[in-house]
Motif scaffolding. Sequence first.
Motif, PDB file in Angstrom:
ATOM      1  N   SER A   4       0.826  -1.204   0.000  1.00  0.00           N
ATOM      2  CA  SER A   4       0.000   0.000   0.000  1.00  0.00           C
ATOM      3  C   SER A   4       0.857   1.249   0.000  1.00  0.00           C
ATOM      4  O   SER A   4       0.432   2.307  -0.483  1.00  0.00           O
ATOM      5  CB  SER A   4      -0.937   0.006   1.212  1.00  0.00           C
ATOM      6  N   LEU A   5       2.083   1.146   0.507  1.00  0.00           N
ATOM      7  CA  LEU A   5       2.997   2.291   0.523  1.00  0.00           C
ATOM      8  C   LEU A   5       3.683   2.478  -0.832  1.00  0.00           C
ATOM      9  O   LEU A   5       3.616   3.556  -1.433  1.00  0.00           O
ATOM     10  CB  LEU A   5       4.052   2.096   1.602  1.00  0.00           C
ATOM     11  N   VAL A   6       4.333   1.430  -1.325  1.00  0.00           N
ATOM     12  CA  VAL A   6       5.114   1.554  -2.559  1.00  0.00           C
ATOM     13  C   VAL A   6       4.218   1.904  -3.736  1.00  0.00           C
ATOM     14  O   VAL A   6       4.618   2.648  -4.639  1.00  0.00           O
ATOM     15  CB  VAL A   6       5.887   0.245  -2.822  1.00  0.00           C
ATOM     16  N   GLN A   7       2.985   1.397  -3.729  1.00  0.00           N
ATOM     17  CA  GLN A   7       2.061   1.676  -4.829  1.00  0.00           C
ATOM     18  C   GLN A   7       1.774   3.170  -4.953  1.00  0.00           C
ATOM     19  O   GLN A   7       1.457   3.660  -6.043  1.00  0.00           O
ATOM     20  CB  GLN A   7       0.753   0.908  -4.600  1.00  0.00           C
ATOM     21  N   GLN A   8       1.918   3.902  -3.856  1.00  0.00           N
ATOM     22  CA  GLN A   8       1.628   5.332  -3.898  1.00  0.00           C
ATOM     23  C   GLN A   8       2.756   6.145  -4.506  1.00  0.00           C
ATOM     24  O   GLN A   8       2.703   7.378  -4.542  1.00  0.00           O
ATOM     25  CB  GLN A   8       1.297   5.840  -2.494  1.00  0.00           C
ATOM     26  N   LEU A  13       9.028  12.310   1.280  1.00  0.00           N
ATOM     27  CA  LEU A  13      10.019  12.021   2.311  1.00  0.00           C
ATOM     28  C   LEU A  13       9.409  11.162   3.428  1.00  0.00           C
ATOM     29  O   LEU A  13      10.055  10.238   3.935  1.00  0.00           O
ATOM     30  CB  LEU A  13      10.585  13.318   2.880  1.00  0.00           C
ATOM     31  N   GLY A  14       8.162  11.479   3.803  1.00  0.00           N
ATOM     32  CA  GLY A  14       7.498  10.654   4.801  1.00  0.00           C
ATOM     33  C   GLY A  14       7.281   9.234   4.314  1.00  0.00           C
ATOM     34  O   GLY A  14       7.463   8.262   5.053  1.00  0.00           O
ATOM     35  N   MET A  15       6.898   9.107   3.036  1.00  0.00           N
ATOM     36  CA  MET A  15       6.694   7.784   2.459  1.00  0.00           C
ATOM     37  C   MET A  15       8.002   7.016   2.378  1.00  0.00           C
ATOM     38  O   MET A  15       8.056   5.811   2.675  1.00  0.00           O
ATOM     39  CB  MET A  15       6.080   7.928   1.070  1.00  0.00           C
ATOM     40  N   VAL A  16       9.081   7.691   1.987  1.00  0.00           N
ATOM     41  CA  VAL A  16      10.384   7.044   1.908  1.00  0.00           C
ATOM     42  C   VAL A  16      10.843   6.589   3.293  1.00  0.00           C
ATOM     43  O   VAL A  16      11.440   5.508   3.441  1.00  0.00           O
ATOM     44  CB  VAL A  16      11.413   8.007   1.283  1.00  0.00           C
ATOM     45  N   ALA A  17      10.553   7.399   4.317  1.00  0.00           N
ATOM     46  CA  ALA A  17      10.941   7.023   5.673  1.00  0.00           C
ATOM     47  C   ALA A  17      10.241   5.736   6.104  1.00  0.00           C
ATOM     48  O   ALA A  17      10.855   4.844   6.703  1.00  0.00           O
ATOM     49  CB  ALA A  17      10.607   8.162   6.646  1.00  0.00           C
ATOM     50  N   ILE A  18       8.938   5.631   5.784  1.00  0.00           N
ATOM     51  CA  ILE A  18       8.206   4.405   6.111  1.00  0.00           C
ATOM     52  C   ILE A  18       8.772   3.231   5.314  1.00  0.00           C
ATOM     53  O   ILE A  18       8.956   2.125   5.846  1.00  0.00           O
ATOM     54  CB  ILE A  18       6.708   4.578   5.837  1.00  0.00           C
ATOM     55  N   GLY A  19       9.043   3.468   4.033  1.00  0.00           N
ATOM     56  CA  GLY A  19       9.597   2.406   3.198  1.00  0.00           C
ATOM     57  C   GLY A  19      10.953   1.940   3.692  1.00  0.00           C
ATOM     58  O   GLY A  19      11.233   0.739   3.710  1.00  0.00           O
ATOM     59  N   TRP A  20      11.798   2.883   4.103  1.00  0.00           N
ATOM     60  CA  TRP A  20      13.110   2.531   4.638  1.00  0.00           C
ATOM     61  C   TRP A  20      12.983   1.679   5.893  1.00  0.00           C
ATOM     62  O   TRP A  20      13.705   0.704   6.084  1.00  0.00           O
ATOM     63  CB  TRP A  20      13.900   3.796   4.943  1.00  0.00           C
ATOM     64  N   HIS A  21      11.992   2.033   6.728  1.00  0.00           N
ATOM     65  CA  HIS A  21      11.810   1.299   7.974  1.00  0.00           C
ATOM     66  C   HIS A  21      11.272  -0.103   7.726  1.00  0.00           C
ATOM     67  O   HIS A  21      11.548  -1.034   8.473  1.00  0.00           O
ATOM     68  CB  HIS A  21      10.852   2.075   8.889  1.00  0.00           C
ATOM     69  N   MET A  66       9.296  -5.351  -4.585  1.00  0.00           N
ATOM     70  CA  MET A  66       9.190  -3.891  -4.483  1.00  0.00           C
ATOM     71  C   MET A  66       9.308  -3.244  -5.854  1.00  0.00           C
ATOM     72  O   MET A  66       8.579  -2.306  -6.184  1.00  0.00           O
ATOM     73  CB  MET A  66      10.264  -3.351  -3.536  1.00  0.00           C
ATOM     74  N   LEU A  67      10.239  -3.742  -6.694  1.00  0.00           N
ATOM     75  CA  LEU A  67      10.398  -3.171  -8.029  1.00  0.00           C
ATOM     76  C   LEU A  67       9.161  -3.430  -8.886  1.00  0.00           C
ATOM     77  O   LEU A  67       8.731  -2.556  -9.654  1.00  0.00           O
ATOM     78  CB  LEU A  67      11.636  -3.762  -8.701  1.00  0.00           C
ATOM     79  N   ILE A  68       8.578  -4.615  -8.754  1.00  0.00           N
ATOM     80  CA  ILE A  68       7.369  -4.929  -9.515  1.00  0.00           C
ATOM     81  C   ILE A  68       6.219  -4.033  -9.073  1.00  0.00           C
ATOM     82  O   ILE A  68       5.444  -3.522  -9.899  1.00  0.00           O
ATOM     83  CB  ILE A  68       6.999  -6.420  -9.354  1.00  0.00           C
ATOM     84  N   THR A  69       6.092  -3.806  -7.769  1.00  0.00           N
ATOM     85  CA  THR A  69       5.046  -2.911  -7.264  1.00  0.00           C
ATOM     86  C   THR A  69       5.258  -1.496  -7.771  1.00  0.00           C
ATOM     87  O   THR A  69       4.297  -0.780  -8.099  1.00  0.00           O
ATOM     88  CB  THR A  69       5.031  -2.923  -5.728  1.00  0.00           C
ATOM     89  N   LEU A  70       6.494  -1.061  -7.853  1.00  0.00           N
ATOM     90  CA  LEU A  70       6.797   0.280  -8.351  1.00  0.00           C
ATOM     91  C   LEU A  70       6.410   0.406  -9.832  1.00  0.00           C
ATOM     92  O   LEU A  70       5.970   1.473 -10.270  1.00  0.00           O
ATOM     93  CB  LEU A  70       8.284   0.579  -8.165  1.00  0.00           C
ATOM     94  N   CYS A  71       6.569  -0.686 -10.593  1.00  0.00           N
ATOM     95  CA  CYS A  71       6.104  -0.678 -11.990  1.00  0.00           C
ATOM     96  C   CYS A  71       4.587  -0.465 -12.038  1.00  0.00           C
ATOM     97  O   CYS A  71       4.072   0.234 -12.919  1.00  0.00           O
ATOM     98  CB  CYS A  71       6.471  -1.989 -12.678  1.00  0.00           C
ATOM     99  N   GLY A  72       3.868  -1.071 -11.089  1.00  0.00           N
ATOM    100  CA  GLY A  72       2.432  -0.845 -11.005  1.00  0.00           C
ATOM    101  C   GLY A  72       2.103   0.602 -10.692  1.00  0.00           C
ATOM    102  O   GLY A  72       1.134   1.158 -11.224  1.00  0.00           O
ATOM    103  N   ALA A  73       2.898   1.224  -9.841  1.00  0.00           N
ATOM    104  CA  ALA A  73       2.675   2.630  -9.497  1.00  0.00           C
ATOM    105  C   ALA A  73       2.874   3.526 -10.716  1.00  0.00           C
ATOM    106  O   ALA A  73       2.122   4.485 -10.925  1.00  0.00           O
ATOM    107  CB  ALA A  73       3.626   3.042  -8.374  1.00  0.00           C
TER     108      ALA A  73
END
Length: 299
Positions: A89-93, A124-132, A142-149
């Motif tokens: 739900s995070l990476v898709q955004q 930056l907030g989203m990246v912080a959550i993703g990093w965590h 994650m890369l496949i989800t980013l392709c969906g985004a």
Amino acid sequence: MTTRDRLLAVVVAVFWGGNFIALDQGLGHFPPFFFAGLRFAVLLPILFFVPFPRVRWRWLIGYGLFFGTLQFAFLFVAMKIGMPTGLASLVQQGSAPFTVLLGALLLREKLTPVQVLGITTAVLGMVAIGWHRAQTATLLPMLITLCGAFSWALGNLCSRKAEAPNPLHLSLWIAIVPPVPMFAASALFEGPTTGWHALTTVLDSPTGTAALAGLAYTSLLATVVGSGLWTTLLGRYPASTVAPFSLLVPVVGFSTAWLILGEQPHPFELAAGAVVVGGVLLGSMRIARRRPALEPTPV
């Protein structure tokens, strides 16, 4: 944006945030490509009662291809091979900054400094959550989800260029695009009978009831209502104004995972989620320049 439209954008975020729980339930029984095609195929009977949207075919097909087909193909495969629900739900955004960038490059939409600040803050907030959370997922999902985004962002631009008089009609009629390529991909990669066997045995499976509930949620609430409202907002405002609201989806996704699945969000993630919310609010603002005192007010 008006207060009402801001609230509608938040409603879409709630529906789409909860949608990841529904997808997880559906993918527990159906193979990903077949489930992606099924979520749109069940909407086809509705089209007999919905007028065809007065838009060019290329934008309808583009919207259906990018938003309805490729986005969910990438997302469902990623979740099936191990992408955690909350992190998905995070990476898709990532579609939000993709949409803003593509809107500026392809549609010549101008960004105000406040919007740039808000979008940067939200990212930056989203990246912080993703990093965590990155430690819980491998790189490939994650890369496949980013392709969906990225596909979602392209779909956003197609829906905006369509300029549909009735956006809900457009969001329903894209259902004619995904089923054929999705069922073909299912037959090729998942087996010609795998998906249909899952469908015919759904009532006999211990996961069947949850899968059907997930299918109903993702088809009706997430697709019909959520996408209809989203398309309406994209028709009223620049993509750079609407897109940042999609960054609220992972906040809702984490919350529903906590309430329904019992996942306890980390305090760091809650703090970063608050940063995302603040950035979205800033990113949706378009502050007009002050006019000279003698300039006549348009009627």
